[in-house]
Design an enzyme around this catalytic site. Structure first.
Site, PDB file in Angstrom:
ATOM      1  N   HIS A 129      53.602 -74.394  68.946  1.00  0.00           N
ATOM      2  CA  HIS A 129      53.367 -73.753  70.245  1.00  0.00           C
ATOM      3  C   HIS A 129      52.012 -73.068  70.225  1.00  0.00           C
ATOM      4  O   HIS A 129      51.685 -72.356  69.283  1.00  0.00           O
ATOM      5  CB  HIS A 129      54.458 -72.713  70.526  1.00  0.00           C
ATOM      6  CG  HIS A 129      54.306 -72.064  71.857  1.00  0.00           C
ATOM      7  ND1 HIS A 129      54.845 -72.600  73.002  1.00  0.00           N
ATOM      8  CD2 HIS A 129      53.655 -70.937  72.247  1.00  0.00           C
ATOM      9  CE1 HIS A 129      54.539 -71.837  74.036  1.00  0.00           C
ATOM     10  NE2 HIS A 129      53.812 -70.820  73.603  1.00  0.00           N
ATOM     11  N   ARG A 186      56.738 -60.966  85.668  1.00  0.00           N
ATOM     12  CA  ARG A 186      55.627 -60.361  84.911  1.00  0.00           C
ATOM     13  C   ARG A 186      54.287 -60.779  85.488  1.00  0.00           C
ATOM     14  O   ARG A 186      53.333 -59.985  85.546  1.00  0.00           O
ATOM     15  CB  ARG A 186      55.698 -60.776  83.436  1.00  0.00           C
ATOM     16  CG  ARG A 186      56.815 -60.071  82.676  1.00  0.00           C
ATOM     17  CD  ARG A 186      57.036 -60.721  81.320  1.00  0.00           C
ATOM     18  NE  ARG A 186      55.848 -60.745  80.501  1.00  0.00           N
ATOM     19  CZ  ARG A 186      55.580 -61.674  79.584  1.00  0.00           C
ATOM     20  NH1 ARG A 186      56.413 -62.665  79.360  1.00  0.00           N
ATOM     21  NH2 ARG A 186      54.475 -61.609  78.874  1.00  0.00           N
ATOM     22  N   ASP A 245      63.785 -66.211  80.643  1.00  0.00           N
ATOM     23  CA  ASP A 245      62.330 -66.142  80.487  1.00  0.00           C
ATOM     24  C   ASP A 245      61.626 -66.676  81.731  1.00  0.00           C
ATOM     25  O   ASP A 245      60.624 -66.114  82.171  1.00  0.00           O
ATOM     26  CB  ASP A 245      61.866 -66.922  79.253  1.00  0.00           C
ATOM     27  CG  ASP A 245      60.346 -66.938  79.169  1.00  0.00           C
ATOM     28  OD1 ASP A 245      59.769 -65.842  79.045  1.00  0.00           O
ATOM     29  OD2 ASP A 245      59.738 -68.001  79.307  1.00  0.00           O
ATOM     30  N   SER A 251      59.129 -63.930  74.939  1.00  0.00           N
ATOM     31  CA  SER A 251      59.052 -65.046  75.884  1.00  0.00           C
ATOM     32  C   SER A 251      58.848 -66.364  75.115  1.00  0.00           C
ATOM     33  O   SER A 251      59.586 -67.342  75.312  1.00  0.00           O
ATOM     34  CB  SER A 251      57.876 -64.788  76.838  1.00  0.00           C
ATOM     35  OG  SER A 251      57.514 -65.943  77.524  1.00  0.00           O
ATOM     36  N   LYS A 262      62.034 -69.453  73.913  1.00  0.00           N
ATOM     37  CA  LYS A 262      61.966 -70.888  74.255  1.00  0.00           C
ATOM     38  C   LYS A 262      61.965 -71.750  72.994  1.00  0.00           C
ATOM     39  O   LYS A 262      62.604 -72.789  72.941  1.00  0.00           O
ATOM     40  CB  LYS A 262      60.690 -71.174  75.068  1.00  0.00           C
ATOM     41  CG  LYS A 262      60.761 -70.575  76.475  1.00  0.00           C
ATOM     42  CD  LYS A 262      59.499 -70.819  77.259  1.00  0.00           C
ATOM     43  CE  LYS A 262      58.369 -69.964  76.809  1.00  0.00           C
ATOM     44  NZ  LYS A 262      57.575 -69.308  77.830  1.00  0.00           N
TER      45      LYS A 262
END
Ligand code: URA
Length: 440
Positions: free
Chosen positions: A82, A168, A161, A183, A187
């Site tokens: 990620h 947010r 999220d 967050s 995931k």
């Protein structure tokens, strides 16, 4: 339990319990906690912070707010990666095939572009015909068959999220380390891979602007993943300079293919090799040195490119454009932005470069905007390069010449040409593992 008391407790700097965090998050998903109370809690967290334990609980609650994908139907170790976001950041398109070509399974869910940053799924869809939405059976079968599939994130993953991120985004509470860590990791944990490599970008094009912040975010995410029994490591990579030269969906696919075929830009190739080696290491393929050698061999012998072709073909993509990127649909217009004076490129704000490419049509200004896959920027001169007056700094591509003016203003607003060369950032600043931080 009352949401009012939970907000007041965090406002006053106290730690929240698992029950309180679950009450707020699950209530928000269910609709019993309204936006204004969740916004107040997020702002209290932004201002007061969270302990590592609170952040781990928040992550766990958010991960379990949706489907927890079970990848056990896919044999072998599955590795995910990620990036916290960047401009010209096309590393997934290079790394995923390298790692799969080394025999490690990639069952990856990726995102779309967000603000000035690009997303892998938009880039993949620039290859005509590519399907980024597969059923779970198709997804598992493809990974078992060819070792790799990259698809869009299912709407069922970490639903809290999704809802909280949107809030947010409009309440000035994005840039908060515990909220970013929870967050991302909610995931990643829900997506089911055994090992996760985090690419924490740092610089003027990233959420994290300083090395200390980036290390803190990386350390927190590594500790959350480790506590959940996953193999996790993070590299802190530079985002004061886009990777490679191309920004925009089809342009970035073409540049990724160049790396896979052994003639890509040196900076992008090097970062991809470091990320891929770390993924192979997490998957137990040996020490970092031998993993690096393995990754390099897949670029030399063409197996990484073959894996990339196989993936696109399996997902319906027209691989003739990969073999011959000249066949990508072209933008109708181009425009050369030139240097007004001689000197060194002393500053070239990456967020502005990303925003310029969005203005050309490569990203979305509104959630449902269509993307122009051919739009974008090719940079000819980057941070630290020498220019003469009149030299082409970059070329813009768009389907409407009226878009060039605003994009030029955006790009030039972050561009400084000076007599002295700037200090150039390293490509990778540090590596963070459960054992500690290694600074380069
Ligand atoms: N990326 C995410 O998925 N979440 C954040 O909060 C920031 C970046």
């Amino acid at each position: 339990m009352r949401m009012y008391d939970i907000i007041a407790k965090k406002r006053d700097g106290f730690c929240l319990t698992r029950e309180e965090i679950a009450f707020a998050v699950n209530g928000y998903v269910a609709g019993s906690v309204p936006d204004y109370q969740m916004s107040a809690l997020l702002m209290a967290i932004y201002l007061r912070g969270m302990t590592d334990e609170e952040t781990a609980v928040l992550t766990d609650v958010m991960a379990h707010s949706g489907e927890m994908v079970d990848l056990s139907a896919i044999q072998g170790i599955k590795v995910d990666k990620h990036s916290t976001g960047g401009v010209g950041d096309k590393t997934t398109l290079v790394i995923a095939p390298i790692v799969a070509a080394c025999g490690v399974k990639i069952a990856k869910m990726s995102g779309r572009g967000l603000g000035h940053t690009g997303g892998t799924i938009d880039k993949m869809e620039a290859v005509p015909g590519t399907r980024t939405s597969l059923t779970q059976e198709e997804f598992f079968a493809q990974v078992n068959d060819i070792g790799i599939a990259v698809i869009g994130q299912s709407g069922e993953i970490a639903v809290a999220d999704k809802k909280i991120y949107a809030l947010r985004d409009v309440t000035a509470t994005v840039g908060c380390i515990p909220l970013i860590a929870s967050s991302i990791m909610s995931k990643k944990l829900a997506a089911g891979s055994d090992a996760i490599l985090l690419d924490v970008t740092m610089g003027n094009g990233a959420f994290m602007k300083t090395l200390d912040e980036a290390i803190e975010l990386a350390r927190l995410m590594v500790s959350i993943g480790t506590a959940h029994g996953r193999q996790v490591a993070a590299l802190i990579t530079d985002m004061d300079k886009p990777l490679g030269h191309n920004i925009g969906n089809a342009l970035e696919v073409a540049e990724s293919v160049a790396v896979l075929r052994g003639h890509g830009p040196a900076d992008l190739t090097e970062v991809c090799l470091q990320l891929a080696s770390n993924m192979l290491y997490l998957a137990g393929k040996g020490d970092l040195r031998s993993c690096r050698a393995l990754a390099e061999s897949t670029l030399r012998d063409g197996t990484a490119y073959t894996k990339c072709r196989q993936m696109f073909a399996a997902q319906g993509g027209d691989v003739s454009v990969l073999d011959n990127p000249e066949r990508f649909p072209k933008a109708r217009y181009s425009y050369e932005l030139t240097a007004k004076q001689a000197g060194y490129i002393a500053q070239n704000d990456v967020e502005r470069i990303g925003n310029a490419s969005v203005l050309l049509g490569a990203g979305r200004l509104k959630k449902d905007d269509a993307i122009d896959f051919a739009a974008g920027i090719i940079m000819h001169k980057k941070l630290g390069d020498v220019v003469k007056a009149g030299d082409a700094i970059c070329t813009f591509y768009a389907d409407d010449p009226a878009l060039f003016e605003a994009a030029e203003e955006m790009y030039r607003g972050g561009l400084i040409i000076a007599d002295q060369p700037p200090q150039l950032p390293p490509l990778v600043y540090a590596r963070v593992t459960r054992e500690g931080v290694e600074r380069f």
